[in-house]
Enzyme design. Structure first.
Site, PDB file in Angstrom:
ATOM      1  N   LYS A 282       0.854  -1.192   0.000  1.00  0.00           N
ATOM      2  CA  LYS A 282       0.000   0.000   0.000  1.00  0.00           C
ATOM      3  C   LYS A 282       0.893   1.247   0.000  1.00  0.00           C
ATOM      4  CE  LYS A 282      -4.384   1.324   2.028  1.00  0.00           C
ATOM      5  NZ  LYS A 282      -5.582   0.855   2.684  1.00  0.00           N
ATOM      6  N   GLU A 367     -19.979  -4.711   9.186  1.00  0.00           N
ATOM      7  CA  GLU A 367     -20.915  -3.844   9.908  1.00  0.00           C
ATOM      8  C   GLU A 367     -22.026  -4.652  10.558  1.00  0.00           C
ATOM      9  OE1 GLU A 367     -19.748  -3.193   6.834  1.00  0.00           O
ATOM     10  OE2 GLU A 367     -18.691  -1.288   7.069  1.00  0.00           O
ATOM     11  N   ARG A 395     -25.571  -1.089   5.815  1.00  0.00           N
ATOM     12  CA  ARG A 395     -25.327  -2.525   5.689  1.00  0.00           C
ATOM     13  C   ARG A 395     -25.991  -3.333   6.810  1.00  0.00           C
ATOM     14  NH1 ARG A 395     -20.564  -4.169   2.505  1.00  0.00           N
ATOM     15  NH2 ARG A 395     -21.256  -3.332   0.527  1.00  0.00           N
TER      16      ARG A 395
HETATM   17  C1  LIG Z   1     -19.101  -1.419   3.665  1.00  0.00           C
HETATM   18  C2  LIG Z   1     -17.902  -0.529   3.812  1.00  0.00           C
HETATM   19  N1  LIG Z   1     -17.345  -0.370   5.032  1.00  0.00           N
HETATM   20  C3  LIG Z   1     -16.261   0.424   5.172  1.00  0.00           C
HETATM   21  C4  LIG Z   1     -15.724   1.058   4.095  1.00  0.00           C
HETATM   22  C5  LIG Z   1     -14.553   2.021   4.279  1.00  0.00           C
HETATM   23  N2  LIG Z   1     -13.371   1.498   3.615  1.00  0.00           N
HETATM   24  C6  LIG Z   1     -12.993   1.924   2.408  1.00  0.00           C
HETATM   25  S1  LIG Z   1     -11.636   1.174   1.862  1.00  0.00           S
HETATM   26  C7  LIG Z   1     -11.495   0.282   3.265  1.00  0.00           C
HETATM   27  C8  LIG Z   1     -10.352  -0.671   3.433  1.00  0.00           C
HETATM   28  C9  LIG Z   1     -10.291  -1.630   2.307  1.00  0.00           C
HETATM   29  O1  LIG Z   1      -9.171  -2.428   2.472  1.00  0.00           O
HETATM   30  P1  LIG Z   1      -8.723  -3.361   1.292  1.00  0.00           P
HETATM   31  O2  LIG Z   1      -9.901  -3.990   0.663  1.00  0.00           O
HETATM   32  O3  LIG Z   1      -7.690  -4.276   1.815  1.00  0.00           O
HETATM   33  O4  LIG Z   1      -8.122  -2.377   0.217  1.00  0.00           O
HETATM   34  P2  LIG Z   1      -6.764  -1.526   0.296  1.00  0.00           P
HETATM   35  O5  LIG Z   1      -7.197  -0.142   0.670  1.00  0.00           O
HETATM   36  O6  LIG Z   1      -5.871  -2.145   1.302  1.00  0.00           O
HETATM   37  O7  LIG Z   1      -6.212  -1.576  -1.065  1.00  0.00           O
HETATM   38  C10 LIG Z   1     -12.513   0.572   4.149  1.00  0.00           C
HETATM   39  C11 LIG Z   1     -12.688   0.001   5.489  1.00  0.00           C
HETATM   40  C12 LIG Z   1     -16.344   0.868   2.850  1.00  0.00           C
HETATM   41  N3  LIG Z   1     -15.910   1.474   1.739  1.00  0.00           N
HETATM   42  N4  LIG Z   1     -17.410   0.053   2.738  1.00  0.00           N
END
Ligand SMILES: Cc1ncc(C[n+]2csc(CCOP(=O)(O)OP(=O)(O)O)c2C)c(N)n1
Length: 627
Positions: A282, A367, A395
């Protein structure tokens, strides 16, 4: 020297390039993203981690006919740049400019609208199924991060994909981070897969040695290979995906374009569900983001060289205010526990996590689980506080209703980013919570007029023996004076802020101060306008409503939530039930999805800033018959 990036206006252009040229292109794209996001703000770290993967996917697959579905979509900047949007990239997340997320209206390469996580597998599987039904063979590819894979919905998608066995490629973009470090048993299993690479190397060495044994070496090696699946199961949890019915391939190096292309080319010819496990970093290629990927997950404008945010003196944010109030409450009451679904920093729980690690729960992007888990904690006498963005609580609708409200459990929902959120746009607005929580019996529902009132509301919530929700906006408060002591607010009582005899304006939450400003201007025009800070969406201050309904010529409600089923609807319902015919003007968010821009622009567009309230109230009042 002309850049390769300048020559790539569509993925077809990059398919003609050599590996070396693609590597140069990756460096150019990365540089372009960093330079632009430093000015515009945006989701930097995830997009930097997916540059090579994006290039390789568009190189191997025939996009847009083959479908790439980006999970969440916050990693899609390279995709936007390489699919003809480089020139507009400077407008990212600004009014009238490019969306921060894939959007079907924006480009044929954006195959599915996203923003909330963990939808990509289901959506891509639907596309794979449709391509069979439509007789149009095409590939469907879901690109999902390790954080998003942990959510129930993603696992439901995997489960069904293994069942219907369509040609689906899931690319697992594993950087071992959600926004914060990833959590959970599955996340640990993924880490073991990565370290299982050591097993693979060990195994290869064993075979080379065995084969060197004269006479029996070859057959010993064959026997050993038979035992390998068993061994692999012991050492390499990649078999989890095999058990789901996926052909698991990986882990592969996610910043090596040649490796990615080779693997994707091989996979292209495979049938059935395939999972390619890609290891990425990342923030890749930008020192500050590699060092602090959590901060650079989603950032405002920053200084490109130092990575430091552009200086901005702002009053304390609502999030920080909640954080402080929570810390004080936790100090006095050890029943207070805090839960987040993968949003520790965003919801202001870092301090709590550090001070009370045993009372803090980051359940990952889950969630639904977060809410029911809180229900379980509450049943056992604890005081769970679920800190969650309003949009993500969508959600967990059934869990709030079925697992908390029906049982009248004392769970406190702190709904951050309630209202218009600005640059993230329609998928992230917290505009629906009023309409969906208001009908739930047992729920007490509040919204503070400013950051000071937020702390009192939180304190009040802790006195209530049942479910409570408090909604508050994204961003800074008003810089008002902060009371040192908490006081409990009278339940269901509104606060009269300004007197007036022609109109009574009932405002809730973020709209109270704009309503006051509008009332001042109406006064100048000779229209007396009372302003009431409603404080409670539920229970409503029916007494105050009735009093004003008989005293003034027009009532007005203002809210930063959907008009349908909103606070104004609650007032309307009450007036109808009370047989009160005073004209009522309801201001709030109309029946539409509000496009990205700044919060200020969005509030103006929806007519709920001071100017909008003034104009609407004035126009409506002029139509009223004279007293
Ligand atoms: C349902 C939901 N909960 C929380 C989020 C907030 N959110 C956006 S990106 C993320 C982390 C995603 O991590 P990952 O899938 O590993 O992707 P990375 O950013 O590491 O590439 C979160 C918690 C969201 N977009 N949707």
């Amino acid at each position: 020297m002309t850049k390769i990036l300048d020559q790539v206006t569509a993925p077809a252009d990059l398919r003609t390039l050599s590996t070396e040229q693609l590597e140069t292109l990756a460096a150019e794209v990365r540089h372009f993203i960093i330079e632009t996001v430093a000015r515009t703000g945006g989701h930097l770290a995830s997009s930097l981690g997916a540059v090579e993967l994006t290039i390789a996917l568009h190189y191997v697959f025939n996009t847009p006919d083959d479908r790439i579905v980006w999970d969440v979509g916050h990693q899609s900047y390279a995709h936007k740049i390489l699919t003809g949007r480089a020139k507009e990239f400077e407008t990212l997340r600004q009014e009238g400019g490019l969306s921060g997320f894939p959007k079907r209206d924006e480009s044929p390469y954006d195959s599915f609208n996203v923003g909330h996580s963990s939808t990509s597998i289901s959506a891509a599987l639907g596309m794979a199924q449709a391509s069979c039904l439509n007789g149009h063979p095409r590939k469907a590819i879901a690109v999902i991060g390790d954080g998003s894979l942990m959510a129930g919905m993603a696992l439901e998608g995997l489960n069904y994909a293994g069942h219907i066995k369509k040609d689906l490629l899931v690319v697992l973009n594993d950087n071992e981070m959600s926004i914060s470090p990833n959590v959970g048993a599955l996340s640990s299993a993924l880490s073991r897969i990565i370290s299982g690479q050591a097993y693979n190397k060990f195994r290869d060495r064993v075979h080379i040695l065995l084969e060197k044994i004269p006479g029996i070496g070859k057959s010993m090696s064959r026997i050993a290979r038979h035992g390998e699946d068993f061994m692999k199961g012991l050492f390499v949890p990649g078999l989890i995906f095999d058990e789901f019915g996926f052909n698991y391939i990986g882990p592969v190096l996610g910043h090596r374009i040649d490796v990615l292309i080779e693997n994707l080319k091989n996979i292209k010819n495979l049938n059935g569900p395939v999972l390619l496990h890609v290891i990425t970093k990342k923030g890749k290629g930008y020192g500050p983001a590699e060092k602090d990927p959590t901060y650079f997950h989603g950032v405002g404008p920053f200084d490109r060289d130092s990575g430091k945010p552009r200086p901005k003196i702002a009053p304390i944010s609502y999030t920080a205010m909640f954080s402080r109030a929570l810390m004080r409450a936790a100090e006095n009451d050890d029943r207070v526990v805090a839960i987040t679904a993968g949003m520790t920093t965003g919801t202001g729980l870092e301090a709590f996590e550090n001070k009370y690690p045993e009372r803090f729960f980051d359940v990952g992007i889950a969630e639904q689980h977060a809410v029911t888990f809180a229900g379980g904690l509450a049943v056992e006498g604890l005081r769970p506080v679920v800190a969650i963005y309003s949009t993500f609580l969508q959600r967990a609708y059934d869990q709030v209703l079925h697992d908390v409200c029906v049982q009248n459990l004392p769970v406190i929902f702190m709904l951050d980013r309630a209202g218009l959120v600005g640059e993230d746009g329609p998928t992230h607005h917290g505009l629906f919570d009023v309409s969906f929580l208001r009908p739930m019996p047992n729920m007490t529902f509040m919204a503070p007029r400013d950051e000071n009132e937020l702390q009192h509301m939180f304190h009040t919530a802790l006195q209530i023996n049942g479910p409570v929700a408090i909604r508050y906006p994204r961003g800074s408060g008003y810089g008002v004076e902060l009371d040192q002591n908490f006081s409990a607010l009278p339940i269901g009582k509104a606060e009269e802020l300004r007197k007036g005899s022609d109109i009574a304006l009932f405002a809730i939450g973020a709209t109270v101060y704009p309503a006051l400003k509008a009332a001042d201007r109406l006064e100048v025009d000779g229209i007396g306008c009372a302003v009431i800070n409603a404080r409670f969406i539920k229970p409503l201050d029916e007494q105050m409503l009735c009093t004003y309904a008989t005293d003034v010529r027009m009532l007005v409600t203002v809210e930063e939530s959907m008009l349908q089923g909103g606070f104004g609807s609650a007032v309307l319902e009450h007036m109808q039930a009370a047989g009160c015919a005073t004209p009522l003007l309801r201001l709030g968010i109309p029946d539409t999805y509000v496009a990205h821009g700044t919060q200020k622009q969005q509030r103006a567009r929806c007519g709920i800033d001071a100017d909008g309230i003034y104009a609407a109230v004035r126009a409506a009042f002029e139509k009223q018959p004279r007293a």
